[in-house]
Design an enzyme around this catalytic site. Structure first.
Site, PDB file in Angstrom:
ATOM      1  N   GLU A 143      29.746  12.115  -0.877  1.00 25.79           N
ATOM      2  CA  GLU A 143      29.711  11.013   0.082  1.00 25.79           C
ATOM      3  C   GLU A 143      29.382   9.670  -0.565  1.00 25.79           C
ATOM      4  O   GLU A 143      29.552   8.623   0.068  1.00 25.79           O
ATOM      5  CB  GLU A 143      28.690  11.328   1.181  1.00 25.79           C
ATOM      6  CG  GLU A 143      29.165  12.446   2.119  1.00 25.79           C
ATOM      7  CD  GLU A 143      28.130  12.863   3.135  1.00 25.79           C
ATOM      8  OE1 GLU A 143      26.934  12.563   2.927  1.00 25.79           O
ATOM      9  OE2 GLU A 143      28.500  13.492   4.134  1.00 25.79           O
ATOM     10  N   GLU A 186      24.064  33.029  -8.965  1.00 27.78           N
ATOM     11  CA  GLU A 186      22.804  32.299  -9.102  1.00 27.78           C
ATOM     12  C   GLU A 186      21.834  32.973 -10.073  1.00 27.78           C
ATOM     13  O   GLU A 186      20.806  32.407 -10.436  1.00 27.78           O
ATOM     14  CB  GLU A 186      22.124  32.123  -7.750  1.00 27.78           C
ATOM     15  CG  GLU A 186      21.584  33.398  -7.131  1.00 27.78           C
ATOM     16  CD  GLU A 186      20.801  33.118  -5.851  1.00 27.78           C
ATOM     17  OE1 GLU A 186      19.622  33.484  -5.812  1.00 27.78           O
ATOM     18  OE2 GLU A 186      21.364  32.526  -4.912  1.00 27.78           O
TER      19      GLU A 186
END
Length: 272
Positions: free
Chosen positions: A81, A112
């Site tokens: 953004e 992960e």
């Protein structure tokens, strides 16, 4: 110091399946109300990290977010953004997630748990001491993130983190840790709830404050935003109407000519 995963502790509520929808919503909302107060307590930590980010970005460095699952996705969201909102390069704020772009939409099993992939992912960007890396992990125990920050520390790269547990392994390896302690989730262990909300609020603070300090906002307006759709173009026109005290049509024609709100303000103010 002892480490307890409060994000994994049993919910304060039970028999959720027996609750009405209204009861579920009320309890979730009541839990959510506690998050901004938890963020407020961490504001000195947030400020310390942002100060370092601003110094590095002004000197030509970059900001990296690295995480897994929800945490990784939130970092990517915030990074993605920044270019449309503040008109900065896509290379200024970069979000990385365990498992790569596939993991944005679909969980990648055991990604992960890798202790070398995080550093490898960062290294593809030729990361250096000029940059800042923020590890995001609600649990504070994600190996992909912790190991990446350890590598960064060994290379004298500034590290920060956003976690929702006190004294976590991630906090221990971060030079500038941010700990937002939100307590047990409504659904036990579902850290996309309060923990995810807390991380989003902190990321908003980090990127917005840093971009303002990089002079990407004038007054309170996004004068460098990308005019990538009709809504944003219209917003730009209205900014110019107010800023320069001109009519809508004149503002529209100036914006169509210059393609940037800041440029129009600067040119028009100088009588060009």
């Amino acid at each position: 110091m002892t480490f307890t995963k409060t994000t994994e502790q049993d919910s304060n509520y039970n028999h959720l399946e027996k609750m009405t929808i209204n009861e579920l919503l009320t309890h979730i909302n009541n839990e959510d109300k506690t998050v901004p107060l938890a963020v407020e307590k961490a504001m000195p930590q947030i400020e310390n990290l942002i100060e370092q980010i601003v110094i590095k970005l002004k000197a030509g460095g970059r900001l990296f977010y690295i995480g897994a699952g929800t945490s990784g996705r939130l970092g990517i969201l915030d990074a993605s953004e920044c270019p449309p909102t503040f008109g900065v390069s896509h290379d200024l704020v970069i979000g990385l997630i365990a498992g790569g772009d596939t993991a944005i939409r679909k969980a990648v099993e055991f990604a992960e748990d890798s202790t070398n992939k995080g550093w490898e992912d960062l290294n593809t960007y030729n990361i250096s001491e000029k940059d800042v890396v923020i590890g995001i992990a609600a649990s504070g125990t994600t190996p992909y993130v912790i190991a990446a920050l350890e590598h960064c520390n060994s290379k004298k790269i500034i590290t920060g983190c956003i976690t929702c547990n006190k004294n976590s392994p991630l906090s221990q390896v971060s030079k500038y840790p941010i700990e937002v302690i939100v307590g047990p989730e409504f659904v036990t262990g579902s850290s996309r709830l309060k923990a995810g909300t807390a991380q989003k609020l902190v990321l908003n603070m980090i990127s917005t404050s840093a971009m303002i300090k990089l002079n990407k906002v004038k007054g309170n307006k996004m004068v460098d935003m990308q005019l990538s759709n009709n809504k944003l173009f219209d917003r730009g026109i209205r900014m110019l109407v107010k800023e320069l005290n001109i009519n809508y049509d004149e503002a529209q024609s100036l914006l169509e000519m210059h393609k940037n709100v800041r440029t129009v303000i600067q040119n028009y103010s100088h009588g060009n």
